[in-house]
Design a protein around this motif. Structure first.
Motif, PDB file in Angstrom:
ATOM      1  N   ARG A  29     -29.176  14.188  28.856  1.00  0.00           N
ATOM      2  CA  ARG A  29     -30.570  14.330  28.419  1.00  0.00           C
ATOM      3  C   ARG A  29     -30.817  16.222  27.564  1.00  0.00           C
ATOM      4  O   ARG A  29     -30.033  16.743  28.441  1.00  0.00           O
ATOM      5  N   LEU A  30     -30.734  16.077  26.600  1.00  0.00           N
ATOM      6  CA  LEU A  30     -30.731  17.178  26.309  1.00  0.00           C
ATOM      7  C   LEU A  30     -32.381  17.709  25.296  1.00  0.00           C
ATOM      8  O   LEU A  30     -32.510  16.807  24.338  1.00  0.00           O
ATOM      9  N   ASN A  31     -32.738  18.263  25.663  1.00  0.00           N
ATOM     10  CA  ASN A  31     -34.465  18.494  24.913  1.00  0.00           C
ATOM     11  C   ASN A  31     -34.695  19.924  24.933  1.00  0.00           C
ATOM     12  O   ASN A  31     -35.225  20.287  26.003  1.00  0.00           O
ATOM     13  N   VAL A  32     -34.955  20.465  23.697  1.00  0.00           N
ATOM     14  CA  VAL A  32     -34.563  21.612  23.478  1.00  0.00           C
ATOM     15  C   VAL A  32     -35.842  21.391  22.233  1.00  0.00           C
ATOM     16  O   VAL A  32     -36.131  21.245  21.169  1.00  0.00           O
ATOM     17  N   GLY A  33     -37.216  22.844  22.255  1.00  0.00           N
ATOM     18  CA  GLY A  33     -38.140  23.206  21.093  1.00  0.00           C
ATOM     19  C   GLY A  33     -38.297  24.232  21.105  1.00  0.00           C
ATOM     20  O   GLY A  33     -37.560  24.856  22.333  1.00  0.00           O
ATOM     21  N   SER A  53     -33.334  20.054  30.492  1.00  0.00           N
ATOM     22  CA  SER A  53     -31.576  18.430  30.260  1.00  0.00           C
ATOM     23  C   SER A  53     -31.759  19.142  31.405  1.00  0.00           C
ATOM     24  O   SER A  53     -31.102  20.033  32.499  1.00  0.00           O
ATOM     25  N   ARG A  54     -30.206  18.042  30.979  1.00  0.00           N
ATOM     26  CA  ARG A  54     -29.306  17.469  32.082  1.00  0.00           C
ATOM     27  C   ARG A  54     -28.123  16.776  32.235  1.00  0.00           C
ATOM     28  O   ARG A  54     -28.557  15.889  31.265  1.00  0.00           O
ATOM     29  N   ILE A  55     -26.480  16.711  32.668  1.00  0.00           N
ATOM     30  CA  ILE A  55     -25.664  15.298  32.747  1.00  0.00           C
ATOM     31  C   ILE A  55     -25.955  14.989  33.787  1.00  0.00           C
ATOM     32  O   ILE A  55     -25.713  15.578  35.509  1.00  0.00           O
ATOM     33  N   GLY A  56     -25.477  14.144  33.942  1.00  0.00           N
ATOM     34  CA  GLY A  56     -25.491  13.356  35.833  1.00  0.00           C
ATOM     35  C   GLY A  56     -24.429  12.028  35.820  1.00  0.00           C
ATOM     36  O   GLY A  56     -23.555  11.426  34.963  1.00  0.00           O
ATOM     37  N   PHE A  57     -23.561  11.474  36.387  1.00  0.00           N
ATOM     38  CA  PHE A  57     -23.064  10.778  36.728  1.00  0.00           C
ATOM     39  C   PHE A  57     -23.070   9.403  38.344  1.00  0.00           C
ATOM     40  O   PHE A  57     -24.026  10.131  39.051  1.00  0.00           O
ATOM     41  N   LYS A  58     -23.545   8.268  37.668  1.00  0.00           N
ATOM     42  CA  LYS A  58     -23.938   7.655  38.529  1.00  0.00           C
ATOM     43  C   LYS A  58     -22.890   6.329  38.875  1.00  0.00           C
ATOM     44  O   LYS A  58     -21.819   6.291  37.456  1.00  0.00           O
ATOM     45  N   GLY A  59     -22.750   5.963  40.156  1.00  0.00           N
ATOM     46  CA  GLY A  59     -21.912   4.901  39.532  1.00  0.00           C
ATOM     47  C   GLY A  59     -22.313   3.213  41.087  1.00  0.00           C
ATOM     48  O   GLY A  59     -23.280   3.733  41.477  1.00  0.00           O
ATOM     49  N   THR A  60     -21.763   2.075  40.667  1.00  0.00           N
ATOM     50  CA  THR A  60     -21.574   1.656  41.578  1.00  0.00           C
ATOM     51  C   THR A  60     -20.852   0.379  41.836  1.00  0.00           C
ATOM     52  O   THR A  60     -19.791   0.281  42.048  1.00  0.00           O
ATOM     53  N   GLU A  61     -20.683   0.322  43.543  1.00  0.00           N
ATOM     54  CA  GLU A  61     -20.170  -0.693  43.700  1.00  0.00           C
ATOM     55  C   GLU A  61     -20.787  -1.558  43.979  1.00  0.00           C
ATOM     56  O   GLU A  61     -21.033  -2.087  45.436  1.00  0.00           O
ATOM     57  N   ASP A  62     -19.493  -3.258  44.038  1.00  0.00           N
ATOM     58  CA  ASP A  62     -19.991  -4.189  44.998  1.00  0.00           C
ATOM     59  C   ASP A  62     -18.580  -4.979  45.812  1.00  0.00           C
ATOM     60  O   ASP A  62     -17.946  -5.185  46.183  1.00  0.00           O
ATOM     61  N   ASP A  78     -29.984  24.762  31.124  1.00  0.00           N
ATOM     62  CA  ASP A  78     -30.840  25.237  30.322  1.00  0.00           C
ATOM     63  C   ASP A  78     -30.137  24.952  28.841  1.00  0.00           C
ATOM     64  O   ASP A  78     -29.412  25.694  28.561  1.00  0.00           O
ATOM     65  N   ALA A  79     -30.216  24.025  28.309  1.00  0.00           N
ATOM     66  CA  ALA A  79     -29.648  24.064  26.648  1.00  0.00           C
ATOM     67  C   ALA A  79     -29.871  24.998  26.024  1.00  0.00           C
ATOM     68  O   ALA A  79     -28.968  25.195  24.658  1.00  0.00           O
ATOM     69  N   SER A  80     -30.688  25.959  25.836  1.00  0.00           N
ATOM     70  CA  SER A  80     -31.591  26.615  24.950  1.00  0.00           C
ATOM     71  C   SER A  80     -29.766  28.116  24.983  1.00  0.00           C
ATOM     72  O   SER A  80     -30.326  28.716  24.368  1.00  0.00           O
ATOM     73  N   THR A  81     -29.333  28.319  25.855  1.00  0.00           N
ATOM     74  CA  THR A  81     -28.366  28.700  26.847  1.00  0.00           C
ATOM     75  C   THR A  81     -27.610  28.179  27.382  1.00  0.00           C
ATOM     76  O   THR A  81     -26.524  29.317  27.106  1.00  0.00           O
ATOM     77  N   GLY A  82     -27.434  27.099  28.026  1.00  0.00           N
ATOM     78  CA  GLY A  82     -25.910  27.088  28.253  1.00  0.00           C
ATOM     79  C   GLY A  82     -26.013  27.613  30.178  1.00  0.00           C
ATOM     80  O   GLY A  82     -25.304  27.274  30.766  1.00  0.00           O
TER      81      GLY A  82
END
Length: 313
Positions: A29-33, A53-62, A78-82
């Motif tokens: 999600r990037l969320n900046v105002g 703001s955030r980035i992620g990885f998620k996974g599953t294995e059956d 911080d998406a406003s500065t990186g």
């Protein structure tokens, strides 16, 4: 040419099981105002503000037999500065195992289930982030669940329970207990956090009535900062538009006169798509003479008017 085709087919056959066994999703999600903020009688100041703001990885294995392995790692920035958060993958990083008897997770669990089941659940206008986040809820162990283990029950007719416990070397160990109940349009929640002698207990309700959604919580804190807080929220949807309003109060901290506060927020979201919103809000925190919620200065109020963009991927 034929030999190359045979080798390619063999390689694809050998690789297929690895891809079929698990799946990994990149999300974020990037969320900046852009905001105009004011503290007390001071001049309004402009700011570009990131809202978690955030980035992620998620996974599953059956694994078969109703068993599934899971993982999640999530990085806040911080998406406003990186600029990265102080700890990379600091928002969450855990591995877990889900069975028909429930789900166990080990690692950094991020926000407590007690918080997610109560304050966060009814914070609909901007996901309880940034300057319009709930300033009055009694956070005790909300973000302390690192080096932690959790267990979540299966659903029993819409009821799901959670227990989380963290190990803090040389410090108090955080505990979170929560429950969520969903029955059609009715959604109920309970949360309990404990960190040493400090305890926070909250109950939450949310009800959907067509285009209207209303929610509320009541929160009681004991130990240091003993006090009570509550919040009411509402949302009305019309086409791509969402209209939001919320109001909350906290009473005096025990032993500290004139230390209560109130907060109200009006918000508007316009959904450009399922993933992208334009938003606007005005929030105001009104502090008693011995309170400094959001402003950081006793007796000084805080307000902010904002417009921004939120995109999920």
């Amino acid at each position: 040419m034929k030999k190359s085709l045979v080798l390619t087919a063999i390689a694809a056959t050998l690789a297929a099981p690895a891809f079929a066994q698990s799946s990994v999703t990149i999300y974020g999600r990037l969320n900046v105002g852009a905001e105009s903020q004011k503290i007390g009688d001071g001049d309004a100041k402009g700011a570009i503000v990131d809202n978690a703001s955030r980035i992620g990885f998620k996974g599953t294995e059956d694994l078969g037999g109703g068993m599934k392995a899971m993982f999640l790692i999530e990085h806040g920035f911080d998406a406003s500065t990186g600029k990265a958060d102080t700890t990379f993958w600091g928002r969450e990083s855990w591995v877990g195992l889900a069975t028909k008897f429930g789900t166990v997770k080990l690692g950094n669990l991020g926000f407590s289930e007690a918080y997610l089941a109560t304050a966060d659940y009814i914070s609909m206008h901007n996901h309880d982030t940034g300057t319009s986040s709930d300033a009055l809820f009694g956070y005790v162990a909300t973000t302390a669940l690192k080096n932690a283990v959790s267990y979540s029950t299966p659903s029993f007719g819409g009821l799901v329970g959670h227990v989380q416990y963290g190990e803090a070397i040389g410090q108090d160990n955080p505990l979170s207990v929560a429950a969520n109940y969903d029955a059609g349009a009715l959604h109920l929640g309970f949360g309990y956090e404990e960190l040493g002698d400090d305890k926070s207990t909250a109950v939450r309700g949310l009800y959907e009535m067509g285009a209207f959604t209303v929610g509320a919580y009541y929160n009681m804190v004991t130990g240091s900062g003993e006090r009570n807080a509550w919040r009411l929220t509402g949302m009305y949807t019309m086409g791509n538009s969402e209209f939001h309003a919320n109001y909350g109060m906290t009473d005096d901290v025990k032993g500290v006169a004139n230390s209560g506060a109130a907060q109200w927020t009006l918000g508007y979201n316009y959904n450009l798509s399922k993933r992208t919103k334009l938003f606007a809000f005005y929030t105001n925190v009104i502090n008693d003479p011995n309170a400094g919620y959001m402003s950081g200065a006793a007796g000084e109020d805080f307000s902010s008017a904002a417009v921004g963009i939120r995109h999920n991927f």
